[in-house]
Scaffold this active site. Sequence first.
Site, PDB file in Angstrom:
ATOM      1  N   GLU A  47      15.565   6.435   5.119  1.00 54.96           N
ATOM      2  CA  GLU A  47      16.286   6.918   6.137  1.00 54.96           C
ATOM      3  C   GLU A  47      16.993   6.017   7.184  1.00 54.96           C
ATOM      4  OE1 GLU A  47      13.236   8.866   8.892  1.00 54.96           O
ATOM      5  OE2 GLU A  47      14.942   9.398  10.040  1.00 54.96           O
ATOM      6  N   ARG A 271       1.639   1.711  -0.082  1.00 56.53           N
ATOM      7  CA  ARG A 271       2.588   1.090   0.587  1.00 56.53           C
ATOM      8  C   ARG A 271       2.278  -0.683   0.376  1.00 56.53           C
ATOM      9  NH1 ARG A 271       5.012   4.323   4.387  1.00 56.53           N
ATOM     10  NH2 ARG A 271       5.779   2.432   5.692  1.00 56.53           N
ATOM     11  N   LYS A 281       9.186   0.314  12.057  1.00 56.95           N
ATOM     12  CA  LYS A 281      10.382   0.525  12.526  1.00 56.95           C
ATOM     13  C   LYS A 281      10.180   0.407  13.988  1.00 56.95           C
ATOM     14  CE  LYS A 281      12.783   2.563   8.839  1.00 56.95           C
ATOM     15  NZ  LYS A 281      13.183   3.789   8.239  1.00 56.95           N
TER      16      LYS A 281
HETATM   17  P1  ATP Z   1       8.632   2.716   8.366  1.00 57.71           P
HETATM   18  O1  ATP Z   1       7.551   3.714   8.362  1.00 57.71           O
HETATM   19  O2  ATP Z   1       8.428   1.372   8.090  1.00 57.71           O
HETATM   20  O3  ATP Z   1       9.880   2.976   9.260  1.00 57.71           O
HETATM   21  P2  ATP Z   1       9.817   4.681   6.278  1.00 57.71           P
HETATM   22  O4  ATP Z   1       8.784   5.216   5.333  1.00 57.71           O
HETATM   23  O5  ATP Z   1       9.912   5.596   7.353  1.00 57.71           O
HETATM   24  O6  ATP Z   1       9.201   3.297   6.696  1.00 57.71           O
HETATM   25  P3  ATP Z   1      12.040   5.137   4.860  1.00 57.71           P
HETATM   26  O7  ATP Z   1      13.453   4.848   5.096  1.00 57.71           O
HETATM   27  O8  ATP Z   1      11.962   6.629   4.770  1.00 57.71           O
HETATM   28  O9  ATP Z   1      11.092   4.409   5.763  1.00 57.71           O
HETATM   29  O10 ATP Z   1      11.573   4.535   3.485  1.00 57.71           O
HETATM   30  C1  ATP Z   1      12.388   4.740   2.294  1.00 57.71           C
HETATM   31  C2  ATP Z   1      11.561   4.499   1.087  1.00 57.71           C
HETATM   32  O11 ATP Z   1      10.661   3.237   0.965  1.00 57.71           O
HETATM   33  C3  ATP Z   1      10.203   5.531   1.018  1.00 57.71           C
HETATM   34  O12 ATP Z   1      10.454   6.119  -0.361  1.00 57.71           O
HETATM   35  C4  ATP Z   1       9.269   4.980   1.437  1.00 57.71           C
HETATM   36  O13 ATP Z   1       8.096   5.561   0.745  1.00 57.71           O
HETATM   37  C5  ATP Z   1       9.123   3.560   0.887  1.00 57.71           C
HETATM   38  N1  ATP Z   1       8.452   2.500   1.924  1.00 57.71           N
HETATM   39  C6  ATP Z   1       8.614   2.423   3.262  1.00 57.71           C
HETATM   40  N2  ATP Z   1       7.707   1.443   3.612  1.00 57.71           N
HETATM   41  C7  ATP Z   1       7.132   1.003   2.385  1.00 57.71           C
HETATM   42  C8  ATP Z   1       6.309  -0.074   2.525  1.00 57.71           C
HETATM   43  N3  ATP Z   1       5.633  -0.719   3.539  1.00 57.71           N
HETATM   44  N4  ATP Z   1       5.588  -0.396   1.319  1.00 57.71           N
HETATM   45  C9  ATP Z   1       6.341   0.505   0.220  1.00 57.71           C
HETATM   46  N5  ATP Z   1       7.212   1.259   0.040  1.00 57.71           N
HETATM   47  C10 ATP Z   1       7.536   1.539   1.528  1.00 57.71           C
HETATM   48 MG    MG Z   2      10.341   7.629   6.330  1.00 60.22          MG
END
Ligand code: ATP
Ligand code: MG
Length: 564
Positions: A47, A271, A281
Amino acid sequence: MADSDMRNENNSANNNASGSKDFIRKIVEEDLASGKHKDIQTRFPPEPNGYLHIGHAKAICLSFGIAQEYNGKCNLRFDDTNPSKEEDEYVDAIKEDIQWLGFQWDKELFASDYFDQLYDWAVQLIKDGLAYVCDLTGEEIAKTRGDLTSPGTESPYRNRSVEENLDLFTRMKNGEFPDGSKTLRAKIDMASPNLNMRDPVMYRILRATHHRTGDKWCIYPMYDFTHGQCDSIEHITHSLCTLEFENHRPLYNWFCQSLRIYNPRQIEFARLNLSGTVMSKRLLLKLVNTGAVRGWDDPRMPTICGIRRRGYTPESIRNFCKTIGISKVDSCVDMGLLEFHVREHLNAVAPRVMAVLRPLKVTITNWEPGKVDYLDAVNNPERPEDGTRQIPFSGTLYIEQDDFMEEPPKKYFRLAPGKEVRLRWGYFIRCEEVVKDADGNVIELKCSYDPETRGGQAPDGRKVKGTIHWVSAAHAVDGEVRLFPEPLLVKDPETGLADYNPKSEETLTGCKFEPALGTVEPGYRCQFERLGYFCCDRDSTLEKRVFNSTVTLKDTWAKEQKKN
Ligand code: ATP
Ligand code: MG
């Protein structure tokens, strides 16, 4: 964690070297063997509402890595259904970070590319009696959803006719209703044990300018009504995401099946959590907005751009991701493991140079005034092909304050009154006199050198135990070094919440670097002999060099002291 433990972990968890594959790669191989899929297609769906962090690196290495290993393709798809939080700045940064990690996507796509198609599919579900316009507020929807022990209650708008729903949904799109006044919901099962299946919202009314579609839309699809269909359109064979989406999988499948479109397989993995860091974030954004850090790329940030500025290499991050492997169980990985991989890679590739962080002046009393001797120094003992360079030696040098003690304890093999020490690549020197200021601080050492010991050997076979680093005062370049002795965030003992740690950075000014460092570019990585690995920061100018501490060397002296 000790480095030897990490090596073991490295061996046992390595997916590729030992032949034991993780559960996702096993599924991929089965699907190829059975002929279910001929070509593997994955995607990475960030995102664009922030910068990528080290957790994302795990997801990137997995989705891009699988595509690479099985001759498939990986798309980069920006999951941009939330117009109020998304920006082009993030899109550009995400692309830069993925490429820096060493991966290249096949297609660059945006969920918003599919808004027209998603709208048509919503209409199709209305026509099939599987979606309805609901006038409940968000709060009311939440209240009537029930919980894990009790079923939800059906919305009074659930049984609107198809015609009425089509009419209302068209008018929602046309902007006839205020924000939040209506939603489009899937008609599934308000008593489902899975809360996500209790008539989830598909569309909401939101007047916000989208970073790509501008003001074309005032209704936006929800993540759950978007993700599976995007995967379907792109014919994703394995849609890999983190465990929090496990509960969403039935809904993912329900939308694909109800729309009678290709239903990709979603597979969830744990994760990455790293000890001593927070990857939310929201928290990182707060640090940026309050000015606690220099920005998203502050070397202390767990963002990809932060650790890049810090001096980490893409290879070390990829190796780290390989070592931690993929599992179904959430765990917390020791930060030391990441540092181990950085240290290991930099040890292999980084040139060795000399820098004095806390200078103490040394005058060589028997040095011929004005004479400069150019000494051969090996650039990297791990890589003989990197050759040698010449470093100037003269009658005034700087050594590290820590490398002198007036009253040394046992086993202190550095410089002390009357004691002899080897200067790296240079000569043996003996401390003859200690000069102090009015307050009793040591400000200069007067030493003699032995001209017979050039290159570090005494012809009479006389041994010195200690070798210390130094720079020639007249030739040194000046600058500062930023050390990161403590984590960026610490738990506030009262609230239990992670908070900014002001001790996370220590700036040393007045540092002295060997002349070769005078012109290196930001991003240049090297080992300061005996101190650790450092990376030239983008704040560096020709007048003032700035280096970030990437990772320390193992400090044998500190360990020795702890033992005693
Ligand atoms: P955050 O919660 O840290 O803001 P997010 O999941 O909202 O992260 P996205 O941009 O939606 O961030 O994530 C893109 C991809 O990265 C998704 O498929 C998500 O599952 C993966 N991802 C995000 N954080 C992690 C993590 N800590 N470990 C492994 N994969 C991750
Ligand atoms: Mg997300």
